[in-house]
Design a protein around this motif. Structure first.
Motif, PDB file in Angstrom:
ATOM      1  N   CYS A  53      35.284  53.569  35.653  1.00  0.00           N
ATOM      2  CA  CYS A  53      36.045  52.472  36.261  1.00  0.00           C
ATOM      3  C   CYS A  53      35.863  51.184  35.470  1.00  0.00           C
ATOM      4  CB  CYS A  53      35.617  52.279  37.711  1.00  0.00           C
ATOM      5  SG  CYS A  53      36.186  53.602  38.815  1.00  0.00           S
ATOM      6  N   LYS A  54      34.652  50.926  35.039  1.00  0.00           N
ATOM      7  CA  LYS A  54      34.383  49.713  34.267  1.00  0.00           C
ATOM      8  C   LYS A  54      35.082  49.768  32.910  1.00  0.00           C
ATOM      9  CE  LYS A  54      29.984  48.891  36.620  1.00  0.00           C
ATOM     10  NZ  LYS A  54      28.503  48.930  36.528  1.00  0.00           N
ATOM     11  N   ARG A  55      35.102  50.943  32.290  1.00  0.00           N
ATOM     12  CA  ARG A  55      35.790  51.082  31.008  1.00  0.00           C
ATOM     13  C   ARG A  55      37.297  50.897  31.178  1.00  0.00           C
ATOM     14  NH1 ARG A  55      32.650  56.456  28.663  1.00  0.00           N
ATOM     15  NH2 ARG A  55      30.833  55.377  27.780  1.00  0.00           N
ATOM     16  N   ALA A  56      37.841  51.441  32.255  1.00  0.00           N
ATOM     17  CA  ALA A  56      39.275  51.290  32.502  1.00  0.00           C
ATOM     18  C   ALA A  56      39.626  49.823  32.740  1.00  0.00           C
ATOM     19  CB  ALA A  56      39.699  52.136  33.706  1.00  0.00           C
ATOM     20  N   LEU A  57      38.802  49.147  33.511  1.00  0.00           N
ATOM     21  CA  LEU A  57      39.038  47.724  33.758  1.00  0.00           C
ATOM     22  C   LEU A  57      39.004  46.932  32.460  1.00  0.00           C
ATOM     23  CD1 LEU A  57      39.410  45.332  35.690  1.00  0.00           C
ATOM     24  CD2 LEU A  57      36.923  45.317  36.019  1.00  0.00           C
ATOM     25  N   ASP A  58      38.034  47.204  31.614  1.00  0.00           N
ATOM     26  CA  ASP A  58      37.930  46.510  30.330  1.00  0.00           C
ATOM     27  C   ASP A  58      39.153  46.785  29.460  1.00  0.00           C
ATOM     28  OD1 ASP A  58      35.493  45.441  31.014  1.00  0.00           O
ATOM     29  OD2 ASP A  58      34.309  46.927  29.918  1.00  0.00           O
ATOM     30  N   MET A  59      39.587  48.029  29.424  1.00  0.00           N
ATOM     31  CA  MET A  59      40.738  48.410  28.612  1.00  0.00           C
ATOM     32  C   MET A  59      42.002  47.693  29.074  1.00  0.00           C
ATOM     33  SD  MET A  59      43.588  50.663  28.780  1.00  0.00           S
ATOM     34  CE  MET A  59      43.171  52.156  29.684  1.00  0.00           C
ATOM     35  N   VAL A  60      42.225  47.679  30.377  1.00  0.00           N
ATOM     36  CA  VAL A  60      43.416  47.014  30.918  1.00  0.00           C
ATOM     37  C   VAL A  60      43.342  45.510  30.685  1.00  0.00           C
ATOM     38  CG1 VAL A  60      44.729  46.536  33.029  1.00  0.00           C
ATOM     39  CG2 VAL A  60      43.833  48.833  32.608  1.00  0.00           C
ATOM     40  N   ALA A  61      42.166  44.928  30.841  1.00  0.00           N
ATOM     41  CA  ALA A  61      42.002  43.491  30.616  1.00  0.00           C
ATOM     42  C   ALA A  61      42.309  43.109  29.171  1.00  0.00           C
ATOM     43  CB  ALA A  61      40.589  43.060  30.985  1.00  0.00           C
ATOM     44  N   GLN A  62      41.984  43.986  28.233  1.00  0.00           N
ATOM     45  CA  GLN A  62      42.198  43.681  26.820  1.00  0.00           C
ATOM     46  C   GLN A  62      43.671  43.728  26.427  1.00  0.00           C
ATOM     47  OE1 GLN A  62      39.698  46.248  24.431  1.00  0.00           O
ATOM     48  NE2 GLN A  62      37.837  45.600  25.496  1.00  0.00           N
ATOM     49  N   CYS A  63      44.456  44.572  27.082  1.00  0.00           N
ATOM     50  CA  CYS A  63      45.846  44.741  26.651  1.00  0.00           C
ATOM     51  C   CYS A  63      46.868  44.087  27.570  1.00  0.00           C
ATOM     52  CB  CYS A  63      46.177  46.228  26.496  1.00  0.00           C
ATOM     53  SG  CYS A  63      46.263  47.161  28.039  1.00  0.00           S
ATOM     54  N   SER A  64      46.440  43.539  28.697  1.00  0.00           N
ATOM     55  CA  SER A  64      47.379  43.015  29.695  1.00  0.00           C
ATOM     56  C   SER A  64      47.289  41.501  29.829  1.00  0.00           C
ATOM     57  CB  SER A  64      47.088  43.629  31.075  1.00  0.00           C
ATOM     58  OG  SER A  64      47.107  45.029  31.041  1.00  0.00           O
ATOM     59  N   PRO A  65      48.428  40.833  30.090  1.00  0.00           N
ATOM     60  CA  PRO A  65      48.342  39.426  30.469  1.00  0.00           C
ATOM     61  C   PRO A  65      47.596  39.295  31.792  1.00  0.00           C
ATOM     62  CG  PRO A  65      50.567  40.273  30.794  1.00  0.00           C
ATOM     63  CD  PRO A  65      49.805  41.339  30.074  1.00  0.00           C
ATOM     64  N   ALA A  66      46.996  38.158  32.019  1.00  0.00           N
ATOM     65  CA  ALA A  66      46.140  37.976  33.198  1.00  0.00           C
ATOM     66  C   ALA A  66      46.888  38.218  34.505  1.00  0.00           C
ATOM     67  CB  ALA A  66      45.531  36.575  33.188  1.00  0.00           C
ATOM     68  N   PHE A  67      48.164  37.802  34.556  1.00  0.00           N
ATOM     69  CA  PHE A  67      48.909  37.980  35.813  1.00  0.00           C
ATOM     70  C   PHE A  67      49.110  39.461  36.128  1.00  0.00           C
ATOM     71  CE2 PHE A  67      52.494  38.085  32.814  1.00  0.00           C
ATOM     72  CZ  PHE A  67      53.262  39.118  33.321  1.00  0.00           C
ATOM     73  N   LEU A  68      49.220  40.297  35.082  1.00  0.00           N
ATOM     74  CA  LEU A  68      49.429  41.731  35.294  1.00  0.00           C
ATOM     75  C   LEU A  68      48.119  42.418  35.678  1.00  0.00           C
ATOM     76  CD1 LEU A  68      51.739  43.801  35.170  1.00  0.00           C
ATOM     77  CD2 LEU A  68      51.038  44.315  32.818  1.00  0.00           C
ATOM     78  N   LEU A  69      47.032  42.008  35.064  1.00  0.00           N
ATOM     79  CA  LEU A  69      45.715  42.538  35.434  1.00  0.00           C
ATOM     80  C   LEU A  69      45.421  42.255  36.901  1.00  0.00           C
ATOM     81  CD1 LEU A  69      42.878  43.699  34.827  1.00  0.00           C
ATOM     82  CD2 LEU A  69      42.208  41.389  34.107  1.00  0.00           C
ATOM     83  N   ASN A  70      45.666  41.021  37.335  1.00  0.00           N
ATOM     84  CA  ASN A  70      45.391  40.679  38.729  1.00  0.00           C
ATOM     85  C   ASN A  70      46.300  41.440  39.691  1.00  0.00           C
ATOM     86  OD1 ASN A  70      43.389  38.987  37.911  1.00  0.00           O
ATOM     87  ND2 ASN A  70      44.184  37.157  38.917  1.00  0.00           N
ATOM     88  N   HIS A  71      47.528  41.704  39.277  1.00  0.00           N
ATOM     89  CA  HIS A  71      48.427  42.527  40.095  1.00  0.00           C
ATOM     90  C   HIS A  71      47.825  43.912  40.310  1.00  0.00           C
ATOM     91  CE1 HIS A  71      51.772  45.007  41.345  1.00  0.00           C
ATOM     92  NE2 HIS A  71      51.809  45.624  40.172  1.00  0.00           N
ATOM     93  N   CYS A  72      47.281  44.495  39.262  1.00  0.00           N
ATOM     94  CA  CYS A  72      46.674  45.816  39.377  1.00  0.00           C
ATOM     95  C   CYS A  72      45.448  45.787  40.288  1.00  0.00           C
ATOM     96  CB  CYS A  72      46.305  46.344  37.991  1.00  0.00           C
ATOM     97  SG  CYS A  72      47.727  46.657  36.923  1.00  0.00           S
ATOM     98  N   LEU A  73      44.652  44.732  40.199  1.00  0.00           N
ATOM     99  CA  LEU A  73      43.485  44.600  41.072  1.00  0.00           C
ATOM    100  C   LEU A  73      43.904  44.383  42.525  1.00  0.00           C
ATOM    101  CD1 LEU A  73      41.279  42.427  38.698  1.00  0.00           C
ATOM    102  CD2 LEU A  73      40.700  44.717  39.542  1.00  0.00           C
ATOM    103  N   ARG A  74      44.957  43.611  42.733  1.00  0.00           N
ATOM    104  CA  ARG A  74      45.461  43.439  44.104  1.00  0.00           C
ATOM    105  C   ARG A  74      46.001  44.764  44.647  1.00  0.00           C
ATOM    106  NH1 ARG A  74      47.647  38.742  41.819  1.00  0.00           N
ATOM    107  NH2 ARG A  74      49.725  39.676  41.787  1.00  0.00           N
ATOM    108  N   SER A  75      46.657  45.528  43.792  1.00  0.00           N
ATOM    109  CA  SER A  75      47.188  46.822  44.231  1.00  0.00           C
ATOM    110  C   SER A  75      46.058  47.754  44.665  1.00  0.00           C
ATOM    111  CB  SER A  75      48.007  47.465  43.108  1.00  0.00           C
ATOM    112  OG  SER A  75      49.154  46.690  42.803  1.00  0.00           O
ATOM    113  N   TYR A  76      44.939  47.699  43.968  1.00  0.00           N
ATOM    114  CA  TYR A  76      43.766  48.481  44.378  1.00  0.00           C
ATOM    115  C   TYR A  76      43.285  48.024  45.757  1.00  0.00           C
ATOM    116  CZ  TYR A  76      38.862  49.909  44.588  1.00  0.00           C
ATOM    117  OH  TYR A  76      37.638  50.414  44.991  1.00  0.00           O
ATOM    118  N   ALA A  77      43.126  46.718  45.914  1.00  0.00           N
ATOM    119  CA  ALA A  77      42.621  46.183  47.181  1.00  0.00           C
ATOM    120  C   ALA A  77      43.592  46.443  48.330  1.00  0.00           C
ATOM    121  CB  ALA A  77      42.355  44.684  47.038  1.00  0.00           C
TER     122      ALA A  77
END
Length: 237
Positions: A56-80
């Motif tokens: 999970c931590k590796r996936a989060l790091d990977m997505v954070a590296q390739c995604s704009p911040a607004f898209l990363l936060n969307h994915c985290l909100r979708s999880y929550a």
């Protein structure tokens, strides 16, 4: 599990019917719950913390590296949001699988993983490859593939495995304000505070417009024709 490798865009009449049916189901949940005297439970922050696993931590790091911040936060909100709406599915979900699918569900919208297909299938392929490369079981990798492939499949996703259904509900809530009756208002507010929107509406609209301009067979093209971008604008948060 058979993997989805092709998604033909729905016709406008079929899509319109699916959207109407989905909206009707969402609208009915509030009155039905009122009659049954059911309340949506508040979900505290610790429930939707990132699972304590290396994958999970590796996936989060990977997505954070390739995604704009607004898209990363969307994915985290979708999880929550998915965890907060777990009452909508009948079986217990695998929390790690759900996180991996949720955090990677928009990989196909990033330059790194856009390989020219409709974005949800590009993302599904990338997410499954991530899982296989890290020795996640083929069964779980296939389920994560299908979560990503069907997160925007209106009229289809809600009939599939619980993880697929929940990601569909959660992404729909965050992008277009669907299923508001199915989440505790305090939970909704706290999730947005923890993972700010960061001009998400404009960012997502730009990404979707770019997709349909470059990809005539994009699954989202008929959605845009039916006014989905305006629906994004009217999301009440």
């Amino acid at each position: 599990m058979d993997l989805t490798t092709n998604k033909t865009p729905p016709t406008l009449p079929c899509l319109a019917c699916s959207l109407v049916a989905s909206s009707a189901r969402a609208a009915l949940t509030g009155p039905i719950r009122l009659v049954k005297r059911e309340r949506i439970q508040y979900v505290a922050k610790q429930i939707y913390q990132v699972p304590d696993s290396i994958n999970c931590k590796r996936a989060l790091d990977m997505v954070a590296q390739c995604s704009p911040a607004f898209l990363l936060n969307h994915c985290l909100r979708s999880y929550a949001f998915g965890l907060a709406m777990s009452h909508k599915v009948k079986t217990t979900i695998d929390k790690e699988v759900y996180f991996l699918g949720a955090i990677m569900h928009d990989l196909g919208l990033t330059k790194t993983y856009d390989i020219g297909g409709t974005f949800e299938l590009d993302g599904a392929q990338a997410a499954r490859s991530f899982c296989i490369d890290r020795n996640i079981s083929p069964e779980k990798a296939d389920l994560i593939h299908e979560m990503v492939a069907h997160h925007n499949s209106v009229g289809i996703a809600h009939k599939k495995d619980s993880e697929i259904s929940l990601l569909h509900f959660a992404a729909g809530l965050d992008v277009a304000g669907f299923w508001l009756n199915d989440i505790n208002p305090k939970t909704l507010s706290e999730v947005i505070d923890n993972f700010p929107r960061l001009d998400f509406k404009e960012g997502m609209k730009q990404l979707l417009n770019e997709q349909i301009k470059r990809k005539p067979m994009s699954y989202m093209k008929p959605f845009i024709k039916l006014g989905f971008l305006k629906k994004i604008d009217t999301t009440p948060f």
